[in-house]
Design a protein around this motif. Structure first.
Motif, PDB file in Angstrom:
ATOM      1  N   SER A  94       0.837  -1.342  -0.059  1.00 56.01           N
ATOM      2  CA  SER A  94      -0.208   0.229   0.110  1.00 56.01           C
ATOM      3  C   SER A  94       0.795   1.374   0.274  1.00 56.01           C
ATOM      4  O   SER A  94       0.516   2.207  -1.165  1.00 56.01           O
TER       5      SER A  94
ATOM      6  N   ASP B 105      -1.660  -1.166  -4.443  1.00 51.22           N
ATOM      7  CA  ASP B 105      -2.665  -1.889  -3.736  1.00 51.22           C
ATOM      8  C   ASP B 105      -3.836  -2.980  -4.402  1.00 51.22           C
ATOM      9  O   ASP B 105      -4.316  -3.390  -3.362  1.00 51.22           O
ATOM     10  N   ASP B 106      -3.073  -3.258  -5.768  1.00 53.49           N
ATOM     11  CA  ASP B 106      -3.946  -3.882  -6.289  1.00 53.49           C
ATOM     12  C   ASP B 106      -2.572  -5.662  -6.262  1.00 53.49           C
ATOM     13  O   ASP B 106      -3.445  -6.186  -6.546  1.00 53.49           O
TER      14      ASP B 106
END
Length: 62
Positions: free
Chosen positions: A34, A39-40
């Motif tokens: 993050s 984040d993915d």
């Protein structure tokens, strides 16, 4: 050092070359991803691409 907005390649290269980053990732992969703006991406994704990054990482000259 893990910085925001890294590519996955840059992130993994940092893990391979920076003991502090590797320790931080081992302790809390989600937070490190993050913080890098990834984040993915999951810890499993990172594990999957390590061999690819190693193949293309610059070699230290001896």
């Amino acid at each position: 050092m893990i910085t925001p907005d890294q590519t996955l390649h840059d992130f993994v290269l940092t893990l391979l070359t920076d003991d502090a980053a590797r320790s931080a990732f081992a302790a809390d992969p989600g937070s490190c991803l993050s913080a890098a703006g990834l984040d993915d991406i999951t810890a499993t994704d990172v594990s999957d691409v390590i061999p690819l990054v190693v193949d293309y990482a610059p070699r230290a000259s001896t």
